[in-house]
Write an enzyme that holds these catalytic residues in place. Sequence first.
Site: not given
Length: 604
Positions: A599, A2
Amino acid sequence: MCGIVGVVGNRNATDILMQGLEKLEYRGYDSAGIFVANGDKLSLVKSVGRIADLRSKIGIDVAGSTGIGHTRWATHGQATVENAHPHTSASSRFVLVHNGVIENYLQMKEEYLAGHEFKGQTDTEIAVHLIGKFVEEDGLSVLEAFKNALSIIEGSYAFALIDTEDADTIYVAKNKSPLLIGLGEGYNMVCSDAMAMIRETSQFMEIHDKELVILTKDSVTVLDYDGNQLERDSYTAELDLSDIGKGTYPFYMLKEIDEQPTVMRKLISTYSDESGKMAIDPAIVKTIQEADRIYILAAGTSYNAGFASKAMIEQLTDTPVELGVASEWGYNMPLLSQKPMFILLSQSGETADSRQVLVKANQMGIPSLTVTNVPGSTLSREATYTMLLHAGPEIAVASTKAYTAQVAALAFLSKAVGEANGKKEALEFDLVHELSLVAQSIEATLSEKDLIASKVEKLLATTRNAFYIGRGNDYYVAMEASLKLKEISYIQCEGFAAGELKHGTISLIEDGTPVIGLISSSELVAAHTRGNIQEVAARGASVLTVVEEGLDREGDDIVVNKVHPYLATIGMVIPTQLIAYYASLQRGLDVDKPRNLAKAVTVE
């Protein structure tokens, strides 16, 4: 996971939000949205899919000087427009974006929000309804309502809140989830990552856990949850716009693979002086000297980098090393030695599982070192010591240069400790020279891209399964290589110790099964691995060999320049990164943004 972007002041909020969200794409997401206020005109736009899908829904009338934006990674509720952020309160007066996981959201719903109707299934929507209730039903001020909600909410969060009746203010709070304030003249911003705002400012301010910030265009007020005002200095982010662009590359991953020789040389210049002596913080060296055991805690690629460095650290320092999966240690920490030292490996410095371990380590008084690529990150702030990778921003979800930088950084650390201990192996190990040779070896491998691409096309273009095998350090490289391949090509791939094949795994070998054998180290180890390769070939496997120079034979597929055994895990991993890249490319996949992956994993 997010991303949050917000801005208030004399800027085009829509442009800043969209550019910021694009810079946060690498964190992983499945939907996105923005809210923009321009006086009485309010615009809320949300979309499932890529940022480009969101941009296509934004008309020229979506404009203003205040706004918040969000990229969502589904945790509560599916990836739908209704579940995408920003979320609104029951009356739509309040607008909220949130990263993290609210653990008691169901209890909040039952205790405080009986009778409320919700558009989606997210924990965030319950939070903004709660704030709205405290203002509109209970008569609290916005600040008191926000503080009251924060006192009830349990879990991890980074919040940015706008009251549409006073849209010149953004309320911000965080706990266990990264968030920064960006500072400008006539405007201020909030973001999950400095990269989201680096086009607008290089000045940032940290927010610590359980702090609340009130942003206007001209002021930044930091409060604790009791309402006490706190002083906080700003810092300059050392990011260059050229570092976060792809340039002429089709994908960030290929760019980052190609940057690895430069990263090796950057580490040489950072962690050694002109005479070749180690330039490591003496306090770190002394603390490790005093430890009776080193515990490396990490996740994913960083965990594999720890394994790839284990033998080197032990041989250079004479200190035993244990590896731990951070997500397991957070809940089930094993019996520790008398004088432990924790080393946490994390590219982002925000890995939630590693932070959970670090919090426990701090409570137990255990010294810790964070090895990270991001200065000012949560793990770097909270650990006893920090060692930076200086690898530059890594945008592709699949980590490449951070892995090799972690192994190289641990080599500098190990040599410094070994020298301080008077260890012969450390004193005789010319790391500066040997790492320079590693940089040259990487460049040589990178010059063979066409060869590697052709090998991959024959071996992996249509397969559903594959295996990497190796012994010793090659086994650790096999673990990372298999992770890289499965991450971005979606091939079910496993890395195995070659000697374990006969103990079960060989039953999976059938005609055409791709097996990639890694061979470095000694003649004896190479001979045994070649024996295992013959075993799988005899059972129909399609074999590809990656061999270190000097151990190669006629018919081997990829030959890697010989480097020092301590650093062979760097040289041997480079062709496997390219194998993964070309496998993904040839399958027509998005190399930089593989499905379902983020990531930075900022929730436990």
